[in-house]
Design an enzyme around this catalytic site. Sequence first.
Site, PDB file in Angstrom:
ATOM      1  N   ASP A   1       0.848  -1.195   0.000  1.00  0.00           N
ATOM      2  CA  ASP A   1       0.000   0.000   0.000  1.00  0.00           C
ATOM      3  C   ASP A   1       0.894   1.260   0.000  1.00  0.00           C
ATOM      4  OD1 ASP A   1      -2.373   1.584   0.345  1.00  0.00           O
ATOM      5  OD2 ASP A   1      -1.898   1.736   2.484  1.00  0.00           O
TER       6      ASP A   1
ATOM      7  N   ASP B   1      -0.436   5.037   0.661  1.00  0.00           N
ATOM      8  CA  ASP B   1      -0.774   6.093   1.620  1.00  0.00           C
ATOM      9  C   ASP B   1      -0.809   5.554   3.051  1.00  0.00           C
ATOM     10  OD1 ASP B   1      -1.003   8.182  -0.270  1.00  0.00           O
ATOM     11  OD2 ASP B   1      -2.882   7.287  -0.952  1.00  0.00           O
TER      12      ASP B   1
END
Length: 200
Positions: free
Chosen positions: A11, A13
């Site tokens: 991922d 953010d």
Amino acid sequence: MSTGPFVLGLDLDGVCADYTDGFRRFVAAERGVSPDTLPDPVDWDWTLCGWGISSREEYLDLHARAVEAGLFRDLDPLPGVSAALWRLSEAGVRIRVITHRLIVSGGHGAAASDTVTWLERHRIPFWDLCFVAAKPEVGADLYVDDSPTNLAAFSAAGLAALVFDQPYNRHVTGPRVADWAAAADAVLAHREATETARTR
Ligand SMILES: [Mg+2]
């Protein structure tokens, strides 16, 4: 079971990029206040984070305008992320970026191109780049994520994931890493355990 390279579902953010701080700078500028007046969110729900955001729609509007203004180009990387990911890449881990950055309609050009610019600028190694909401549908041997929703989805699908520690995910159970040095160690330990299990 896959016998190819070990795939890390990564991922962006809240894991590689400091979304909170970048979004805070945008919101503070919009309101003409100091960023210091906007506290670290302790809840995934932006209406509960003390920034005066009253609805999901208001959050999405602010987010969309921040993205248009180059949010994803300007985020700071989290400490040590590039070195840790290069360590993993050189150890043979295949890094598959999996991000839900196309969350709002419109602005996809800026979101996608700024993401690539950012990954290259901050020397983040990756083989694959997936823009997708349903993350468990993208195959990986291990995921790293900060979102309580995504972590619950991985868990429900029986997929292995590391919780990247953030103030808004402290209630999530499962193996947790506090920084990138610890994350790289945990990824390599998980790969070793997985490969030992495969050869049994
Ligand atoms: Mg995230």
